[in-house]
Motif scaffolding. Structure first.
Motif, mmCIF file in Angstrom:
data_model
loop_
_atom_site.group_PDB
_atom_site.id
_atom_site.type_symbol
_atom_site.label_atom_id
_atom_site.label_comp_id
_atom_site.label_asym_id
_atom_site.label_seq_id
_atom_site.Cartn_x
_atom_site.Cartn_y
_atom_site.Cartn_z
ATOM 1 N N UNK A 1 -11.668 0.036 -5.981
ATOM 2 C CA UNK A 1 -10.945 0.874 -5.262
ATOM 3 C C UNK A 1 -9.641 0.736 -5.266
ATOM 4 N N UNK A 2 -8.823 1.696 -4.807
ATOM 5 C CA UNK A 2 -7.414 1.755 -4.762
ATOM 6 C C UNK A 2 -6.954 2.423 -3.440
ATOM 7 N N UNK A 3 -6.395 1.395 -2.533
ATOM 8 C CA UNK A 3 -6.019 1.921 -1.167
ATOM 9 C C UNK A 3 -4.676 2.762 -1.265
ATOM 10 N N UNK A 4 -4.559 3.976 -0.332
ATOM 11 C CA UNK A 4 -3.572 4.687 -0.085
ATOM 12 C C UNK A 4 -3.487 5.515 1.001
ATOM 13 N N UNK A 5 -2.484 6.009 1.498
ATOM 14 C CA UNK A 5 -2.258 7.068 2.544
ATOM 15 C C UNK A 5 -1.448 8.029 1.996
ATOM 16 N N UNK A 6 -2.140 9.423 2.398
ATOM 17 C CA UNK A 6 -1.402 10.385 1.789
ATOM 18 C C UNK A 6 -1.428 11.492 2.820
ATOM 19 N N UNK A 7 0.002 12.269 2.756
ATOM 20 C CA UNK A 7 0.407 13.140 4.027
ATOM 21 C C UNK A 7 1.319 14.120 3.242
ATOM 22 N N UNK A 8 0.818 15.498 3.625
ATOM 23 C CA UNK A 8 1.669 16.497 3.160
ATOM 24 C C UNK A 8 2.058 17.329 4.559
ATOM 25 N N UNK A 9 3.027 18.349 4.046
ATOM 26 C CA UNK A 9 3.452 19.140 5.117
ATOM 27 C C UNK A 9 2.401 20.532 5.255
ATOM 28 N N UNK A 10 1.611 20.576 4.331
ATOM 29 C CA UNK A 10 0.612 21.630 4.469
ATOM 30 C C UNK A 10 -0.759 21.061 5.125
ATOM 31 N N UNK B 1 -2.024 15.086 -13.194
ATOM 32 C CA UNK B 1 -2.005 14.909 -14.495
ATOM 33 C C UNK B 1 -0.318 14.936 -14.986
ATOM 34 N N UNK B 2 0.420 15.745 -14.375
ATOM 35 C CA UNK B 2 1.648 15.801 -14.687
ATOM 36 C C UNK B 2 2.532 14.230 -14.053
ATOM 37 N N UNK B 3 1.932 13.864 -13.002
ATOM 38 C CA UNK B 3 2.434 12.286 -12.738
ATOM 39 C C UNK B 3 2.304 11.480 -13.831
ATOM 40 N N UNK B 4 1.008 11.641 -14.278
ATOM 41 C CA UNK B 4 0.469 10.697 -15.271
ATOM 42 C C UNK B 4 1.452 10.574 -16.377
ATOM 43 N N UNK C 1 0.961 -1.318 0.140
ATOM 44 C CA UNK C 1 -0.020 -0.006 0.018
ATOM 45 C C UNK C 1 0.853 1.305 -0.193
ATOM 46 N N UNK C 2 0.691 2.210 -0.841
ATOM 47 C CA UNK C 2 1.507 3.316 -1.133
ATOM 48 C C UNK C 2 1.166 4.362 0.067
ATOM 49 N N UNK D 1 2.058 6.435 -7.961
ATOM 50 C CA UNK D 1 2.116 5.180 -7.391
ATOM 51 C C UNK D 1 0.895 4.301 -8.081
ATOM 52 N N UNK D 2 -0.010 5.010 -8.291
ATOM 53 C CA UNK D 2 -1.248 4.257 -8.903
ATOM 54 C C UNK D 2 -0.944 3.819 -10.287
#
Length: 721
Positions: A246-255, A134-137, A53-54, A71-72
């Motif tokens: 479904x695609x599982x993930x955990x996201x975290x930013x400094x914002x 979009x840039x990541x894709x 899981x990313x 990641x996806x």
């Protein structure tokens, strides 16, 4: 003479070959080129846990969105390309006739036009998220050219991502059940509402596929949990593969963006799950959000009458690419529109339709904001914008609050007209422009019962007998559904009878495999019992088995496999508001199948119902329990060459979330297969399947300190300006 014939023959061959080559190559050449997002630098760290899981970290939210795309793509670039092709009207070039239906819907709903018109109304930070994604894709596509399956699809930009939302959102509340019959010129479903059954449907469904979108959701308050813990269970039922898996993930930013949950291909943020302070999940609801109008056309069909005047019928031509083997055929279609909305012409006339949320992509701002909400008041204020057109929201938070909102963009209709029928198309007073005020929608906040649930049933059964709302609390023209599913009947019965509802009790309820002898279940069982099958020993034996069935698909009873097969079609018919199939036919088909493939009418359910995925080194073939309308959901399946039923839809992403007093949030989750969705050579292709089969969960490493303990091959990805 012979020379002339030879030359002519060669000419025919050359012309034929030229035509074949043209049909094999024309589509990418004429496709409108995409645009890359404005130059910007991104940097994202992707850490995968022991299940692949990313966990995606970045300095800014946009950095994280860039990492989500990378990641996806690593796990499911194939499906991401399908979704992008849908936004360009090119899915037919990949998926043939079924894909062309999606392309037609894109044109009919003017989803691309909606995204173009509304894109700059999105907040700058939301647009930044879309452009980063979009840039990541684009970066992944550039680095992996051999994986690209449709030439000239890249680059993509934020408008492409927004178009995907504009296209797919209406199909969650059942718009496909209006479009399909109108295109075919067949009778509309009863009350032209959605078929129940959870594509978040979803994308327009392929021909012949039942619309089986459903889910379960549970929230338990501290007063009812027995240990002071607030609990939330997300139990979405989605297809196990494809554009709305479904695609599982955990996201975290400094914002400050920090969220664990799941998303669909084509989205830069999760749609459900939890942050540190609160969480929510969704179930599909079926409000009456669509109205149909029959237009009065002039003699040549170029104008329609409105309040005694003639207005021009808008029309434009679109070319749909349709793949047949190696060839892609160009099919020209015309799409129409009136001031009501999109228009479909069939043998019965011209029909316009209008639906809640039409022409808006404001849900993009809303979902992003929900991810970052900290309190119930903030969360509710976001929903109250009426930006997300449909789906129930079941909520819980660390303060011990639980809530349920019957979220829906229901038109504000005047009393009198038959809004569930086909309306006159020449009266402007029947064209609504406002929505029902949000706070007048059915909702619950901290009910006395201490629990809330939904299983795609009426919102008037949600909090137990002592706390349920009355159906009379809303006017009938709102079109709020009154039906119950078997899952809802079971959930209500079990929750009402369980006190306290602790962690073990809640898990037992979620994985319940029982059926209530009510609704279509009772009708089918009574009809089978009444059959005269003395002329057919096989049917007589099957009838006896069904009469002795213990109403449980736990795999322990001899009739479980037979009952699952018998109940599938009635479940679909009930959800689709269609007559139940004849009882003898149901019994005949189910018993014949089992006898043909298993040599007996009472094989163990675990031999019949399977979790299957392959081929490759990580292929799995495991037992599954449950049924098409049980809380442990095996909603539909593919029939294998050996007669076994490979589940393809049902329990998908499952998450249990807890807020214990004085402790940080914790959660567990599971998916049917694994994180590497379309990578059969990856160990994470199916590494969760055994746990899923056994009703087990895995830990969600929400906090970065926990992630680092289980980090597997952390990598940093960047894009330079």
């Amino acid at each position: 003479m012979k020379t002339w014939i030879v030359r002519t023959s060669w000419l025919v061959v050359v012309v034929g070959l030229t035509a074949l080559i043209a049909l094999m190559t024309w589509e990418p050449l004429v496709a409108t080129p995409g645009k890359a997002p404005p130059p910007h630098a991104y940097r994202a760290e992707i850490v995968r846990d022991e299940f692949g899981v990313p966990h995606i970290h970045g300095h800014t939210d946009a950095d994280v969105a860039y990492g989500v795309a990378i990641a996806h793509s690593q796990d499911d670039f194939s499906t991401l390309q399908d979704v992008l092709a849908m936004t360009r009207g090119r899915y037919g070039a990949i998926a043939g006739e079924d894909g062309a239906k999606v392309d037609y819907a894109l044109a009919l709903l003017d989803a691309r036009g909606t995204a173009d018109r509304q894109y700059m109304t999105l907040r700058p930070d939301t647009r930044a998220l879309l452009e980063a994604y979009a840039t990541g894709l684009n970066d992944y596509a550039k680095a992996h050219p051999r994986e690209i399956k449709l030439a000239n699809l890249f680059p993509v930009d934020g408008r492409d991502i927004a178009t995907g939302f504009a296209l797919r959102q209406p199909f969650f509340f059942g718009l496909g059940n209006t479009i399909g019959p109108l295109v075919a010129g067949t009778p509309l479903p009863l009350e032209h509402g959605p078929a129940l059954g959870n594509a978040p449907a979803s994308s327009p469904k392929p021909s012949g596929e039942p619309n089986l979108n459903g889910s379960n959701a549970f929230a338990v308050a501290p007063a009812r949990s027995g240990d002071g813990v607030t609990r939330l269970v997300s139990n979405s039922h989605q297809p196990w593969t494809g554009p709305v898996a479904w695609y599982e993930l955990v996201v975290q930013s400094d914002e400050g963006w920090h969220f664990a949950g799941a998303t669909f291909p084509g989205s830069p943020f999760p749609f459900l799950g939890h942050n540190e302070d609160l969480g929510w999940t969704n179930t599909v609801n079926s409000p009456d959000m669509t109205d149909i109008y029959k237009l009065v056309l002039n003699a040549d069909g170029t104008k329609y009458r409105m309040d005694g005047k003639w207005l021009p019928l808008e029309k434009r031509s679109v070319r749909l690419p349709v793949r047949f083997g190696p060839l892609v055929l160009p099919i020209d279609k015309t799409v129409y529109a009136s001031i009501h909305g999109p228009v479909i012409e069939n043998k019965n006339g011209a029909f316009a339709f209008r639906y809640g949320g039409m022409g808006s992509i404001a849900q993009l701002d809303a979902y992003y904001d929900l991810n970052k909400a900290k309190t119930y008041d903030q969360w509710h204020a976001i929903l109250a914008r009426h930006a997300i057109p449909s789906t129930n929201f079941i909520y819980a938070d660390k303060a011990g609050n639980i809530a349920y909102w019957y979220n829906a963009s229901i038109p504000l209709r005047k009393a009198g007209p038959d809004w569930r029928g086909v309306l006159p198309g020449d009266r402007s007073d029947l064209i609504w422009h406002k929505l029902v005020p949000y706070d007048s929608l059915p909702h619950y906040f901290d009910p006395k019962s201490g629990f809330l649930f939904n299983s795609n049933n009426t919102p008037f059964h949600a909090a137990g007998k002592q706390s349920d709302l009355s159906p009379d609390s809303v006017p009938p023209q709102m079109g709020v559904e009154l039906r119950m599913t078997n899952r809802a009947r079971r959930a209500e019965k079990l929750l009402d009878a369980t006190d306290p509802i602790g962690p073990l009790e809640l898990k037992r309820i979620k994985y319940d495999t029982g059926w209530e002898r009510a609704g279509y279940v009772r009708q089918v069982l009574d009809a089978i019992a009444a059959l005269d099958v003395r002329d057919n020993p096989r049917l007589a034996q099957a009838q006896k088995l069904m009469g002795e069935w213990d109403l449980d698909s736990d795999g322990k009873g001899p009739a479980d496999a037979l009952a699952d097969l018998v109940m599938f079609e009635p479940m679909v018919a009930s959800y689709d508001r269609e007559p139940l199939p004849p009882a003898r036919e149901l019994l005949d088909h189910a018993s014949a199948h089992l006898l043909k493939y298993f040599g007996r009418l009472d094989p163990p359910l675990s031999d019949v119902l399977r979790i299957r995925r392959g081929p490759g080194p990580y292929a799995v073939d495991l037992p599954m329990d449950g049924g098409s309308d049980t809380l442990r959901a095996a909603t539909s399946w593919n029939v294998g060459d050996d007669g076994r039923l490979a589940v393809k839809h049902g329990d998908s992403f499952i998450m249990f979330v807890e807020w214990a007093p004085g402790k940080p949030v914790s959660s567990q989750s599971i998916v049917p297969f694994g994180a590497a969705t379309t990578r059969p050579d990856n160990v994470h292709f199916t590494d969760q399947a055994a746990l899923f089969s056994q009703h087990k969960l895995k830990p969600v490493h929400f906090f970065w300190a926990d992630v680092e303990k289980y980090a597997v091959d952390p990598k940093v990805y960047s894009h330079q300006r």
